[in-house]
Design an enzyme around this catalytic site. Structure first.
Site, PDB file in Angstrom:
ATOM      1  N   GLU A 281      34.342 -17.147   7.691  1.00 26.31           N
ATOM      2  CA  GLU A 281      35.487 -16.560   8.414  1.00 26.31           C
ATOM      3  C   GLU A 281      36.804 -17.227   8.001  1.00 26.31           C
ATOM      4  O   GLU A 281      37.875 -16.624   8.126  1.00 26.31           O
ATOM      5  CB  GLU A 281      35.296 -16.718   9.935  1.00 26.31           C
ATOM      6  CG  GLU A 281      34.210 -15.833  10.516  1.00 26.31           C
ATOM      7  CD  GLU A 281      33.952 -16.074  12.011  1.00 26.31           C
ATOM      8  OE1 GLU A 281      33.243 -15.250  12.604  1.00 26.31           O
ATOM      9  OE2 GLU A 281      34.435 -17.061  12.592  1.00 26.31           O
TER      10      GLU A 281
ATOM     11  N   HIS B  88      33.112  -8.066  15.006  1.00 28.29           N
ATOM     12  CA  HIS B  88      31.708  -8.510  14.990  1.00 28.29           C
ATOM     13  C   HIS B  88      30.808  -7.320  15.342  1.00 28.29           C
ATOM     14  O   HIS B  88      30.139  -7.326  16.384  1.00 28.29           O
ATOM     15  CB  HIS B  88      31.490  -9.644  15.979  1.00 28.29           C
ATOM     16  CG  HIS B  88      32.310 -10.878  15.712  1.00 28.29           C
ATOM     17  ND1 HIS B  88      33.655 -10.959  15.989  1.00 28.29           N
ATOM     18  CD2 HIS B  88      31.958 -12.073  15.187  1.00 28.29           C
ATOM     19  CE1 HIS B  88      34.092 -12.176  15.664  1.00 28.29           C
ATOM     20  NE2 HIS B  88      33.094 -12.862  15.169  1.00 28.29           N
TER      21      HIS B  88
ATOM     22  N   HIS C 213      30.716 -23.184  11.184  1.00 24.12           N
ATOM     23  CA  HIS C 213      29.638 -22.863  12.125  1.00 24.12           C
ATOM     24  C   HIS C 213      28.602 -21.972  11.463  1.00 24.12           C
ATOM     25  O   HIS C 213      28.911 -21.226  10.538  1.00 24.12           O
ATOM     26  CB  HIS C 213      30.131 -22.264  13.440  1.00 24.12           C
ATOM     27  CG  HIS C 213      30.892 -20.953  13.396  1.00 24.12           C
ATOM     28  ND1 HIS C 213      32.034 -20.738  12.658  1.00 24.12           N
ATOM     29  CD2 HIS C 213      30.675 -19.788  14.063  1.00 24.12           C
ATOM     30  CE1 HIS C 213      32.489 -19.506  12.889  1.00 24.12           C
ATOM     31  NE2 HIS C 213      31.676 -18.900  13.722  1.00 24.12           N
TER      32      HIS C 213
ATOM     33  N   HIS D  26      37.972 -18.537  16.915  1.00 28.11           N
ATOM     34  CA  HIS D  26      37.898 -17.470  17.930  1.00 28.11           C
ATOM     35  C   HIS D  26      36.661 -17.550  18.828  1.00 28.11           C
ATOM     36  O   HIS D  26      36.296 -16.561  19.470  1.00 28.11           O
ATOM     37  CB  HIS D  26      37.983 -16.092  17.256  1.00 28.11           C
ATOM     38  CG  HIS D  26      36.816 -15.737  16.378  1.00 28.11           C
ATOM     39  ND1 HIS D  26      36.957 -14.998  15.229  1.00 28.11           N
ATOM     40  CD2 HIS D  26      35.501 -16.005  16.476  1.00 28.11           C
ATOM     41  CE1 HIS D  26      35.767 -14.839  14.667  1.00 28.11           C
ATOM     42  NE2 HIS D  26      34.869 -15.445  15.409  1.00 28.11           N
TER      43      HIS D  26
HETATM   44  C1  DHB Z   1      29.994 -18.194  18.178  1.00 25.87           C
HETATM   45  C2  DHB Z   1      31.034 -18.258  17.254  1.00 25.87           C
HETATM   46  C3  DHB Z   1      31.529 -17.095  16.669  1.00 25.87           C
HETATM   47  O1  DHB Z   1      32.518 -17.095  15.724  1.00 25.87           O
HETATM   48  C4  DHB Z   1      31.008 -15.871  17.031  1.00 25.87           C
HETATM   49  O2  DHB Z   1      31.568 -14.775  16.494  1.00 25.87           O
HETATM   50  C5  DHB Z   1      29.961 -15.785  17.948  1.00 25.87           C
HETATM   51  C6  DHB Z   1      29.450 -16.956  18.519  1.00 25.87           C
HETATM   52  C7  DHB Z   1      29.475 -19.427  18.820  1.00 25.87           C
HETATM   53  O3  DHB Z   1      30.015 -20.513  18.594  1.00 25.87           O
HETATM   54  O4  DHB Z   1      28.529 -19.347  19.589  1.00 25.87           O
HETATM   55 FE    FE Z   2      32.917 -15.071  14.808  1.00 22.95          FE
END
Ligand code: DHB
Ligand code: FE
Length: 285
Positions: free
Chosen positions: A240, A59, A193, A12
């Site tokens: 996630e 978030h 991530h 996402h």
């Molecule tokens: C990023 C990824 C995410 O899942 C998020 O909620 C906020 C930022 C990113 O890749 O910068």
């Molecule tokens: Fe996220």
């Protein structure tokens, strides 16, 4: 009766939403990302689902640290897009399906899962970016959407096993709804991530691809993986990914039926700070 016809999985990444909204999709950086979603956009046009049950995470947009539901089902008639960072995206209003959502709440709670019933909430990039990736940029979203928010932000988070079992309960709930509806279930968020701390920027292609393999072929095995493994291997926000197990748990093979057919699989690095993963699984009669 309502029936689940497919599960769809996607990251996402909020910058994807910004790239769409600011007309940057043709840029060299974004081209390979959007190319990976061309299949699903065409396929969705032919599928014409009535309802998407959309598993995502908020978030700190709808839920602050004041109260943190582990699982929250949106039972409202509509939900307004809102967001942190880039601000609310210029995307259509999200219309729910209060009758089906209330039925799912009734059924799933009676199957011993505690859901928080949310009659009013805004929806952030966790929900709107997957909608844009699957449906493009229409005037109105082509179907009803039931938002299902999972806490993967503030510890403790639910285990993969609980997520998979919840998916099984959601399947029973949907299949016992007395209206002929084509329902898809989407699992969103991930892939690897980490957004903060000394490991910020962490990506793990090996972990991500093994996750996709096992999500398809061995979901029970993947469900047994503890949350600490996600955090260590896929970064703090890689957790996630447990949300994908909710959608996978709703597929027929986990209720004694046939395994779903993988129609499309896509993986790409980088997109912002995130590895992008995407999968379409079609139910087989
Ligand atoms: C990023 C990824 C995410 O899942 C998020 O909620 C906020 C930022 C990113 O890749 O910068
Ligand atoms: Fe996220």
């Amino acid at each position: 009766m309502a029936r689940i016809t497919a599960s769809v999985f996607s990251s996402h990444v909020p910058a994807i939403g910004a790239a769409l909204d600011l007309g940057k999709t043709h840029e060299d950086y974004w081209q390979p990302v959007f190319k990976g979603y061309e299949f699903v956009k065409q396929w969705e046009k032919a599928q014409r689902p009535d309802v998407v049950f959309l598993v995502y995470n908020d978030h700190a947009t709808a839920f602050s640290l004041d109260f943190i539901p582990t699982f929250a089902i949106g039972t409202a008639a509509e939900f307004t897009p809102a967001d942190e960072g880039w601000g609310p995206r210029p995307v259509p209003q999200v219309y729910g399906h209060p009758e089906l959502a209330a039925h799912i709440a009734q059924s799933v709670i009676q199957q011993d899962f505690d859901l928080t019933i949310v009659n009013k909430m805004d929806v952030d990039h966790g929900l709107t970016v997957p909608l844009s990736l699957m449906f493009g940029q229409p005037e109105a979203w082509p179907c009803k959407i039931i938002p299902f928010a999972v806490n993967v932000v503030q510890y403790p988070v639910p285990s993969g096993q609980r997520c998979l079992n919840l998916g099984k309960a959601i399947r029973k709930a949907i299949e016992s709804f007395d209206e002929d509806l084509n329902v898809q279930i989407w699992g969103t968020g991930g892939m690897s991530h980490q957004l903060q701390g000394p490991r910020a920027g962490l990506i793990n292609k090996v972990f991500d691809n093994a996750f996709l393999d096992r999500l398809i072929a061995d979901p029970e095995g993947q469900a047994a993986v503890p949350h600490i493994d996600y955090v260590r291997e896929a970064g703090s926000e890689g957790i996630e990914l447990v949300m994908w197990l909710i959608a996978r748990g709703a597929m027929a093979d986990l209720a004694g039926g046939k395994p779903p057919k993988p129609l499309h699989r896509f993986y790409h690095v980088p997109a912002s700070n995130t590895a992008v993963g995407h999968l379409v699984l079609e139910e087989q009669k």
